[in-house]
Design a protein around this motif. Sequence first.
Motif, PDB file in Angstrom:
ATOM      1  N   ASP A  64      38.448  41.395  37.507  1.00  0.00           N
ATOM      2  CA  ASP A  64      38.073  42.252  38.636  1.00  0.00           C
ATOM      3  C   ASP A  64      36.584  42.589  38.605  1.00  0.00           C
ATOM      4  N   GLU A  65      36.074  42.796  37.386  1.00  0.00           N
ATOM      5  CA  GLU A  65      34.636  43.087  37.268  1.00  0.00           C
ATOM      6  C   GLU A  65      33.793  41.889  37.712  1.00  0.00           C
ATOM      7  N   VAL A  66      34.246  40.712  37.313  1.00  0.00           N
ATOM      8  CA  VAL A  66      33.527  39.486  37.705  1.00  0.00           C
ATOM      9  C   VAL A  66      33.467  39.382  39.227  1.00  0.00           C
ATOM     10  N   ALA A  67      34.586  39.639  39.888  1.00  0.00           N
ATOM     11  CA  ALA A  67      34.623  39.551  41.357  1.00  0.00           C
ATOM     12  C   ALA A  67      33.727  40.632  41.964  1.00  0.00           C
ATOM     13  N   ALA A  68      33.848  41.850  41.423  1.00  0.00           N
ATOM     14  CA  ALA A  68      33.073  42.965  41.981  1.00  0.00           C
ATOM     15  C   ALA A  68      31.572  42.735  41.826  1.00  0.00           C
ATOM     16  N   ALA A  69      31.194  41.987  40.804  1.00  0.00           N
ATOM     17  CA  ALA A  69      29.763  41.715  40.578  1.00  0.00           C
ATOM     18  C   ALA A  69      29.331  40.458  41.345  1.00  0.00           C
ATOM     19  N   GLY A  70      30.017  40.156  42.416  1.00  0.00           N
ATOM     20  CA  GLY A  70      29.623  38.999  43.240  1.00  0.00           C
ATOM     21  C   GLY A  70      29.965  37.679  42.562  1.00  0.00           C
ATOM     22  N   TYR A  71      31.079  37.657  41.850  1.00  0.00           N
ATOM     23  CA  TYR A  71      31.543  36.450  41.159  1.00  0.00           C
ATOM     24  C   TYR A  71      30.546  35.988  40.102  1.00  0.00           C
ATOM     25  N   GLU A  72      30.235  36.949  39.254  1.00  0.00           N
ATOM     26  CA  GLU A  72      29.331  36.701  38.130  1.00  0.00           C
ATOM     27  C   GLU A  72      29.886  35.550  37.279  1.00  0.00           C
ATOM     28  N   GLY A  73      29.030  34.623  36.949  1.00  0.00           N
ATOM     29  CA  GLY A  73      29.465  33.492  36.125  1.00  0.00           C
ATOM     30  C   GLY A  73      30.019  32.336  36.934  1.00  0.00           C
ATOM     31  N   PHE A  74      30.089  32.520  38.236  1.00  0.00           N
ATOM     32  CA  PHE A  74      30.503  31.422  39.119  1.00  0.00           C
ATOM     33  C   PHE A  74      29.320  31.034  39.988  1.00  0.00           C
ATOM     34  N   VAL A  75      29.348  29.816  40.459  1.00  0.00           N
ATOM     35  CA  VAL A  75      28.354  29.382  41.443  1.00  0.00           C
ATOM     36  C   VAL A  75      29.092  29.214  42.759  1.00  0.00           C
ATOM     37  N   LEU A  76      28.694  29.996  43.761  1.00  0.00           N
ATOM     38  CA  LEU A  76      29.291  29.852  45.089  1.00  0.00           C
ATOM     39  C   LEU A  76      28.273  29.175  45.990  1.00  0.00           C
ATOM     40  N   ALA A  77      28.706  28.164  46.699  1.00  0.00           N
ATOM     41  CA  ALA A  77      27.734  27.439  47.524  1.00  0.00           C
ATOM     42  C   ALA A  77      28.284  27.274  48.928  1.00  0.00           C
TER      43      ALA A  77
END
Length: 537
Positions: free
Chosen positions: A524-537
């Motif tokens: 949930d934290e990862v999502a809340a931080a704008g998908y921290e650790g993911f690359v969205l393109a």
Amino acid sequence: MTNSAKSLDCDAIVIGAGFAGLYMLRKLRDELGLTARVFERGDNVGGTWYWNRYPGARCDSESYIYCYSFDRELLQEWEWSGKYPEQPEILSYLNHVADRFDLRRSIDFNTSVVSAHYDDARDRWEVTTDKGEVIASRFLITGIGCLSAGQVPDIQGRELFKGESYHTGAWPHEGVDLQGKRVGVIGTGSSGVQSIPVIARDAAQLFVFQRTPQYTIPARHGTVDKAFLDNVKANYDEIWREAKTSAGGAPYTPIDRSALSVSEEERNAVYEDAWQQGGFKFVLASFNDIVIDPRANETASEFIRSKIREIVNDPVTAEKLVPKDHPFTSKRALIDTDYFDTYNRDNVTLVDIRESPIQEITETGIRTAAADYDLDVIVFATGFDAMTGPYFKIDIRGKDGVALKEKWSAGPRTYLGISTAGFPNLLMITGPGSPSVLSNMPVSIEQHVEWIADTISTMRAQGKQTIEADAQAEADWVEHVNAMAQPTLFMQADSWYLGANIPGKPRVFMPYVGGVGAYRIKCDEVAAAGYEGFVLA
Ligand code: NA7
């Protein structure tokens, strides 16, 4: 590429129609309004519970928490008949869910996905089935299970056997008539421990070929009390809240007491009480350090050893059944009904294959270093190529044609067990690196399905086409998963958690030991931080 793959055929392909695939379909199709197709190799829904129909097959989680929590009406209307759900009842439940939400019309049954290749130029997955169909999809979501690639050991002469042979994970739907037959069971994991007492009641003779003795706790299975279920139904919100924030996905109140803080007499009284109550509460609700502290663990291990010696009449057989080479819970903890008592039957023989290894399978049975055993039926209760096996059965290739099998050749590499770098829009439900098999599976499955659905919804709102783990975030997560596992007792046994049951498989601890509650917070934290650790393109 065929014509059908030239345009996008659907938004999402889901592989598997078990607990994970069914709920994922419900979310994608009915809540997000996406076009979604599910491919399922069986001819019906159910996943694990479709395939594992061996005698005595049952879940080790209690029924009232081995189900979906997402629909209040479903929770209120479904009636479990036993303390633990048996395989036919779980299968009925999943069929009911499929009908209730009209899911079947989006599922292609009898269809296996043979390959899934990512087309970098067009940002889509091209998925080929064993029917020869090629489908292009934005997302590829795996609900393929952690224990769905059956493992039959490559014992010399296996093909020569003239009798019948079955793997517990691919048991014939019509059942197997074992009445009056000489049966050999190889393996004493969950499937062996559950099936051996039931097979013993039918078979004329049963030979159990044991490689590693097991600690197992009595399940104390039985019908479920109506008042208990009514109470559960009245308090489901709180029960799920506890389960979802717990370590293992079950609403058992942790006991804040060390096994070493009490006298031996008091400790054994607690163990005795837990043994009489049965099930995983023996581990989870007796002391807080059995699975952490080797000295505390040894007190529980020793209690179980004393029980085996007490139950099994023949001291030589009892000693062979007593586990001495690994601590309790370092392999998957087991619960059973009459397992050790079964060795008191006249028609049951324990064959210790550590002492006298299996040399070959012959036309008439199994030959060990010490004797020949004539058999009509051989049951392989020999487990699964866990966690990575189901992925490697499919030719999955990401960017630049890189094969997942290559990428994971030294062990699975994921970020949060959901995504792997280089494979955009491949989203894994309970993939390696997530709590999965260390938890009550429906709780972990629902969490992943909901996280994935929320992610896709967010991507849509933000006009993003792809999501992919960042390579550094993935490396950090892999390191964290390993670091968490290293000090645990899990590292002290040869288990399928570590891939140790498959010759040549890298010895890497695959699930995440951090617990479902902490893991949920992290996701949930990862999502809340704008998908921290993911690359969205
Ligand atoms: P498991 O738990 O992997 O058990 C497999 C059993 O088969 C176990 O006793 C193994 O012994 C034995 N085995 C495996 N290969 C061989 C060979 N080559 N020779 C002899 N014996 C062998 O699988 P299950 O199906 O029982 O349970 C899987 C999971 O399903 C379970 O943990 C739950 O999560 C549900 P070993 O212990 O490796 O020496």
